[in-house]
Design an enzyme around this catalytic site. Sequence first.
Site, short mmCIF file in Angstrom:
data_model
loop_
_atom_site.label_atom_id
_atom_site.label_comp_id
_atom_site.label_asym_id
_atom_site.label_seq_id
_atom_site.Cartn_x
_atom_site.Cartn_y
_atom_site.Cartn_z
N LYS A 256 38.09 59.45 40.43
CA LYS A 256 38.04 58.55 41.60
C LYS A 256 39.42 58.48 42.23
O LYS A 256 40.42 58.29 41.54
CB LYS A 256 37.59 57.15 41.16
CG LYS A 256 37.37 56.21 42.33
CD LYS A 256 36.84 54.88 41.88
CE LYS A 256 37.92 53.91 41.47
NZ LYS A 256 38.81 53.48 42.58
N HIS B 251 41.93 57.18 45.74
CA HIS B 251 42.12 56.34 46.94
C HIS B 251 43.05 57.13 47.84
O HIS B 251 44.28 57.03 47.74
CB HIS B 251 42.78 55.01 46.58
CG HIS B 251 41.83 53.96 46.11
ND1 HIS B 251 40.86 53.41 46.92
CD2 HIS B 251 41.69 53.34 44.91
CE1 HIS B 251 40.17 52.49 46.25
NE2 HIS B 251 40.66 52.43 45.02
N LYS C 203 36.46 52.13 50.77
CA LYS C 203 35.20 51.40 50.86
C LYS C 203 34.76 51.27 52.31
O LYS C 203 35.27 50.46 53.07
CB LYS C 203 35.31 50.05 50.17
CG LYS C 203 35.52 50.22 48.66
CD LYS C 203 35.78 48.94 47.94
CE LYS C 203 35.96 49.17 46.46
NZ LYS C 203 37.18 49.94 46.10
N ASP D 58 31.66 49.86 58.00
CA ASP D 58 31.46 49.74 59.46
C ASP D 58 30.02 50.13 59.83
O ASP D 58 29.19 50.43 58.97
CB ASP D 58 32.49 50.63 60.19
CG ASP D 58 32.95 50.01 61.49
OD1 ASP D 58 32.08 49.58 62.27
OD2 ASP D 58 34.17 49.93 61.72
N SER E 211 34.48 43.22 40.63
CA SER E 211 35.14 42.74 39.42
C SER E 211 36.21 41.69 39.72
O SER E 211 36.68 41.01 38.82
CB SER E 211 35.79 43.92 38.68
OG SER E 211 36.76 44.54 39.51
N GLN F 261 42.20 40.76 39.32
CA GLN F 261 41.30 41.69 38.63
C GLN F 261 40.88 41.06 37.29
O GLN F 261 41.64 40.29 36.68
CB GLN F 261 42.01 43.04 38.39
CG GLN F 261 41.21 44.08 37.62
CD GLN F 261 40.01 44.63 38.39
OE1 GLN F 261 39.12 43.86 38.78
NE2 GLN F 261 39.98 45.93 38.58
N TYR G 228 38.81 41.99 33.40
CA TYR G 228 38.45 43.13 32.57
C TYR G 228 37.48 42.75 31.45
O TYR G 228 37.61 41.72 30.81
CB TYR G 228 39.69 43.75 31.92
CG TYR G 228 40.61 44.43 32.91
CD1 TYR G 228 40.23 45.60 33.57
CD2 TYR G 228 41.87 43.88 33.19
CE1 TYR G 228 41.07 46.21 34.48
CE2 TYR G 228 42.72 44.51 34.10
CZ TYR G 228 42.31 45.67 34.74
OH TYR G 228 43.14 46.28 35.65
N GLY H 99 41.21 52.58 35.34
CA GLY H 99 42.45 52.94 36.02
C GLY H 99 43.64 52.64 35.16
O GLY H 99 44.05 53.44 34.31
O1 6AU Z 1 41.20 49.75 36.06
P1 6AU Z 1 41.97 49.24 37.26
O2 6AU Z 1 41.87 47.76 37.41
O3 6AU Z 1 43.38 49.72 37.27
O4 6AU Z 1 41.32 49.93 38.54
C1 6AU Z 1 40.03 49.63 38.96
C2 6AU Z 1 39.61 50.54 40.08
C3 6AU Z 1 40.42 50.44 41.34
C4 6AU Z 1 39.58 49.61 42.30
O5 6AU Z 1 39.68 50.07 43.64
C5 6AU Z 1 38.15 49.86 41.79
O6 6AU Z 1 38.27 50.22 40.41
N1 6AU Z 1 37.24 48.69 41.91
C6 6AU Z 1 36.01 48.80 42.57
C7 6AU Z 1 35.41 50.05 42.98
C8 6AU Z 1 35.45 51.23 42.15
O7 6AU Z 1 34.70 50.14 43.95
C9 6AU Z 1 35.24 47.68 42.80
C10 6AU Z 1 35.61 46.45 42.22
O8 6AU Z 1 34.91 45.45 42.33
N2 6AU Z 1 36.76 46.41 41.48
C11 6AU Z 1 37.58 47.49 41.32
O9 6AU Z 1 38.59 47.36 40.63
O10 6AU Z 1 40.59 51.75 41.83
#
Ligand code: 6AU
Length: 333
Positions: free
Chosen positions: A129, A131, A162, A165, A221, A287, A289, A306
């Site tokens: 994945k 960005h 994401k 639009d 999340s 965030q 986890y 990530g």
């Molecule tokens: O494990 P992390 O927290 O370092 O990274 C989480 C990754 C990031 C966010 O852009 C993505 O997951 N993400 C997404 C996605 C994948 O759509 C949605 C969400 O609700 N939370 C989230 O963290 O690249």
Amino acid sequence: MKAKNIAKPKANASKIISKEPKKPVNSANAMDIPADPLMSRSSCPTFDMRRQSYEIRYSPSFRATKQAERMSAAIWGDLWSSNQSVFARRYMATAIEKETLVCLAADLRTMGDIRSLIAEVGPYIACLKLHVDIVNDWNIDGWMDICKEAKDLGVAIWEDRKFADIGRVSRQQMAGAFDIRSWADIVTAHLISGPDIVQGLQNGWGDVGREGGVLLLAQMSSRGNLLNEEYTTTVVEYGNKIEGVLGYIGNGSEPDAIRVLRNMVGPTRMIWTPGINLATGDGVAGQRYGHPREAVLAGSDCLIVGSGIHQSQNRGEVAAEYARISWEALLDR
Ligand code: 6AU
């Protein structure tokens, strides 16, 4: 969810069998493939085991066999048999081939850093994945090199810009300077603008003669997000009727939320979850986890990891650990 009449390999079976070294296998000949490729990992010292297993597992001739079909059905159950999305099925096959449900979120700021990360953890991931818009030194040539590395690893490329639009603009956003439509196999979208966004994205791929899969955000999340249960329900009601939707983003930090989503979604679409870390609880900037095993047992089909990997000291070893946990949890599910 479980397929009938086929014994599912036990989580520790490959470890037991792998004590018996196996001969190298010529991937060009499907007949040479061992009876159960899941058992093909061994500690045989005379050749590069990782390379060998890639050769076996990425062999298109194996993918087409009835044996591969049976194994996929046994492990993924209804998700395999009910799923029409070619991208979902490819992901499921890759997960079996590499024994991992880990999608690497390569959220790094230079192309060199992303490449180094992929080189270290490539064997343990089933999806990459990206960005694209956070990379400081982005250029198309360097980016194509990264995409080629992902292809060589046999994993899909997911651009996680994401989209949200209207359909027409989303189609245009698939083009533009980054030309996402030309290299991404999967993209993420909010359904806030209505279901036509999915057609817009599909048209974007169609403009360059490609196809792709869309993941809809059904949950998030992050703390305080606005995707409540009513919204989630509506997204799933729409999404399950749209062909180009391969699945949903669920909240990996909360196993109960994943269970609710799994019940709503059913077996025709996948659930991929961010918010996954071996260290559970609150993360940076809102965030949250949850534990990888809990997420898979609750119904997640892909763990998006990530910082749990790219911020660790030994990224290869840690990625291998996430892979092992995710795979064993799938077999136990
Ligand atoms: O494990 P992390 O927290 O370092 O990274 C989480 C990754 C990031 C966010 O852009 C993505 O997951 N993400 C997404 C996605 C994948 O759509 C949605 C969400 O609700 N939370 C989230 O963290 O690249």
